[in-house]
Design an enzyme around this catalytic site. Structure first.
Site, PDB file in Angstrom:
ATOM      1  N   LYS A 114      51.296  88.037  34.465  1.00 17.45           N
ATOM      2  CA  LYS A 114      51.641  88.290  35.868  1.00 17.45           C
ATOM      3  C   LYS A 114      53.068  88.791  35.999  1.00 17.45           C
ATOM      4  O   LYS A 114      53.353  89.647  36.834  1.00 17.45           O
ATOM      5  CB  LYS A 114      51.439  87.025  36.723  1.00 17.45           C
ATOM      6  CG  LYS A 114      49.970  86.682  36.922  1.00 17.45           C
ATOM      7  CD  LYS A 114      49.748  85.801  38.132  1.00 17.45           C
ATOM      8  CE  LYS A 114      48.261  85.525  38.306  1.00 17.45           C
ATOM      9  NZ  LYS A 114      47.963  84.630  39.414  1.00 17.45           N
ATOM     10  N   LYS A 197      36.152  93.101  35.018  1.00 13.92           N
ATOM     11  CA  LYS A 197      35.615  91.996  35.819  1.00 13.92           C
ATOM     12  C   LYS A 197      35.816  92.240  37.312  1.00 13.92           C
ATOM     13  O   LYS A 197      36.782  92.895  37.728  1.00 13.92           O
ATOM     14  CB  LYS A 197      36.233  90.662  35.399  1.00 13.92           C
ATOM     15  CG  LYS A 197      37.651  90.440  35.833  1.00 13.92           C
ATOM     16  CD  LYS A 197      38.039  88.966  35.708  1.00 13.92           C
ATOM     17  CE  LYS A 197      39.300  88.711  36.536  1.00 13.92           C
ATOM     18  NZ  LYS A 197      39.585  87.336  36.816  1.00 13.92           N
ATOM     19  N   LYS A 200      39.660  90.242  42.820  1.00 12.69           N
ATOM     20  CA  LYS A 200      40.193  90.557  44.142  1.00 12.69           C
ATOM     21  C   LYS A 200      41.436  91.423  44.050  1.00 12.69           C
ATOM     22  O   LYS A 200      41.698  92.230  44.929  1.00 12.69           O
ATOM     23  CB  LYS A 200      40.473  89.291  44.933  1.00 12.69           C
ATOM     24  CG  LYS A 200      41.446  88.326  44.298  1.00 12.69           C
ATOM     25  CD  LYS A 200      41.615  87.130  45.203  1.00 12.69           C
ATOM     26  CE  LYS A 200      42.332  85.982  44.582  1.00 12.69           C
ATOM     27  NZ  LYS A 200      41.680  85.168  43.616  1.00 12.69           N
TER      28      LYS A 200
HETATM   29  P1  ATP Z   1      42.810  87.878  40.527  1.00 19.20           P
HETATM   30  O1  ATP Z   1      42.232  89.239  40.713  1.00 19.20           O
HETATM   31  O2  ATP Z   1      43.995  87.601  41.446  1.00 19.20           O
HETATM   32  O3  ATP Z   1      43.021  87.484  39.108  1.00 19.20           O
HETATM   33  P2  ATP Z   1      40.252  86.746  40.730  1.00 19.20           P
HETATM   34  O4  ATP Z   1      39.453  87.543  41.689  1.00 19.20           O
HETATM   35  O5  ATP Z   1      40.069  87.008  39.274  1.00 19.20           O
HETATM   36  O6  ATP Z   1      41.756  86.874  41.107  1.00 19.20           O
HETATM   37  P3  ATP Z   1      40.876  83.908  40.629  1.00 19.20           P
HETATM   38  O7  ATP Z   1      41.476  83.353  41.878  1.00 19.20           O
HETATM   39  O8  ATP Z   1      41.756  84.172  39.459  1.00 19.20           O
HETATM   40  O9  ATP Z   1      40.017  85.227  41.018  1.00 19.20           O
HETATM   41  O10 ATP Z   1      39.693  83.001  40.144  1.00 19.20           O
HETATM   42  C1  ATP Z   1      39.104  81.927  40.789  1.00 19.20           C
HETATM   43  C2  ATP Z   1      37.976  81.467  39.884  1.00 19.20           C
HETATM   44  O11 ATP Z   1      36.928  82.461  39.842  1.00 19.20           O
HETATM   45  C3  ATP Z   1      38.408  81.254  38.426  1.00 19.20           C
HETATM   46  O12 ATP Z   1      37.866  80.041  37.947  1.00 19.20           O
HETATM   47  C4  ATP Z   1      37.839  82.445  37.671  1.00 19.20           C
HETATM   48  O13 ATP Z   1      37.505  82.107  36.344  1.00 19.20           O
HETATM   49  C5  ATP Z   1      36.600  82.802  38.498  1.00 19.20           C
HETATM   50  N1  ATP Z   1      36.336  84.256  38.467  1.00 19.20           N
HETATM   51  C6  ATP Z   1      37.111  85.231  39.000  1.00 19.20           C
HETATM   52  N2  ATP Z   1      36.570  86.441  38.820  1.00 19.20           N
HETATM   53  C7  ATP Z   1      35.397  86.258  38.148  1.00 19.20           C
HETATM   54  C8  ATP Z   1      34.365  87.126  37.659  1.00 19.20           C
HETATM   55  N3  ATP Z   1      34.423  88.430  37.847  1.00 19.20           N
HETATM   56  N4  ATP Z   1      33.307  86.595  37.033  1.00 19.20           N
HETATM   57  C9  ATP Z   1      33.228  85.249  36.855  1.00 19.20           C
HETATM   58  N5  ATP Z   1      34.163  84.372  37.273  1.00 19.20           N
HETATM   59  C10 ATP Z   1      35.237  84.849  37.916  1.00 19.20           C
END
Ligand code: ATP
Ligand code: LTN
Length: 332
Positions: A114, A197, A200
């Site tokens: 980050k 993946k 957001k």
């Molecule tokens: P960022 O884009 O800010 O990294 P994110 O969309 O990946 O955010 P997080 O807030 O980091 O989401 O994740 C919240 C939870 O959702 C975590 O436990 C993470 O492992 C899970 N998660 C996030 N994206 C995925 C995905 N594409 N598939 C499966 N699990 C996910």
């Protein structure tokens, strides 16, 4: 055998959770409420480690709570609360910072990732101390199990190390938690970029299925998802990342196995398949969305539910903090 304590947290950093958050993490939260004593925390203080805007912070915290309840977190079975309403998190966070070595904290890969994106000059100290606050989140509740994604493994290890060090130096104070990292949890990819993946922060708007988006928007996103070469509906992540992702989504939501779906769509084209996946997703998410929007209409009721959770969390957290202070030799 006593019932195990579960704790997990999620940052209120988006207007809506997406399908990846649900299938990869939040679905496990819902499942674990049965048979466990679950504490689920909306970690708004962690969200402050990146730039935030006050109106958005409030909106997203409430939207997170509404979605968690709508997708099945019961405020009777689980303790659902907002981190900033439980001051013991900051208090134990400091003690954890005083237990952690600088070099140890400096090895955290989430910080490195980050901070390299933000640039060294604008990185906040809070982003560096983030894992010690996370350790406090977990240890305050004497959690046995911490359901998280693979990316959080290192933070759980650090939490275990800090708890063990404290216990050895000052006497038994904290339960050493285990990570609960499901290998089988679905990893959902971006609909437009199916090798990355669903996310957001880095996803394309058209590639992310948001729980609070309208059924029409979500159906359209699935129907216009990236099309692979070939025409057969088969699971093959290398050759058909888009179709494989849609198969994973269908299977996770409907409970049908991938093999059964491949059979069902044998001889049919991508268009037919996408139409069915769109129906499955919409049918699954529409009631969750309606319930979340309904909860958001009565803010006072929603905030009352969160206050109730915070009151329960404070009682548990205060007990642990008192023991920690006592063991450290502070004068009460
Ligand atoms: P960022 O884009 O800010 O990294 P994110 O969309 O990946 O955010 P997080 O807030 O980091 O989401 O994740 C919240 C939870 O959702 C975590 O436990 C993470 O492992 C899970 N998660 C996030 N994206 C995925 C995905 N594409 N598939 C499966 N699990 C996910
Ligand atoms: N760092 C985690 C969110 C988080 C958390 C926690 C998870 C903060 N505190 C305590 C489990 C337990 C993340 O980024 N997913």
């Amino acid at each position: 055998m006593s019932i195990k304590r579960v704790l997990s947290g999620i940052q209120p950093t988006s207007d809506s959770f997406h399908l990846g958050n649900y299938l990869g993490a939040l679905k496990q939260w819902v499942a674990l409420q049965d048979g466990h004593d679950a504490f689920y925390c909306i970690v708004d203080l962690h969200a402050l480690t990146m730039e935030t805007e006050p109106a958005l912070m409030r909106k997203r915290t409430l939207a997170s709570a509404a979605q968690l309840i709508a997708l099945g977190i019961s405020t009777d079975k689980s303790t659902l609360f907002v981190q900033s309403q439980v001051p013991q998190h900051n208090q134990l966070g400091w003690l954890m910072e005083c237990m952690a070595g600088f070099g140890e904290a400096n090895r955290m890969t989430q910080f490195k990732d980050k901070s390299s994106k933000t640039g060294a000059d604008s990185v906040r100290v809070g982003l560096f101390t983030y894992p010690m606050l996370q350790a406090a989140d977990i240890l305050l509740y004497q959690a046995d199990l911490v359901p998280v994604g693979e990316d959080q493994r290192q933070h759980i290890e650090l939490t275990r190390d800090l708890a063990g060090r404290f216990n050895t130096r000052y006497g038994q104070t904290f339960t050493i938690p285990d990570g609960y990292i499901l290998k089988t949890a679905a990893k959902i990819n971006d609909l437009q970029e199916p090798t990355a993946k669903m996310s957001k922060s880095s996803g394309s708007a058209a590639g992310v299925i948001e729980i609070l988006d309208s059924p029409e928007v979500n159906a359209k996103k699935i129907k216009s998802s990236m099309t692979d070469t070939g025409s057969e509906v088969r699971f093959n992540e290398k050759e058909k990342p888009g179709i494989s992702n849609l198969l994973t989504i269908h299977s996770a939501l409907s409970g049908a196995t991938i093999a059964a779906l491949e059979n069902e769509f044998a001889g049919k084209g991508y268009g037919d398949f996408k139409g069915v996946v769109a129906d499955v997703v919409v049918e699954y998410l529409a009631p969750i969305r309606s319930r979340a929007l309904e909860l958001l209409e009565d803010e006072k009721h929603l905030i009352d539910l969160l206050h109730k959770g915070a009151a329960k969390a404070r009682t548990v957290a205060a007990g642990t903090l008192e023991t920690a202070y006592k063991n450290l030799g502070t004068v009460a």
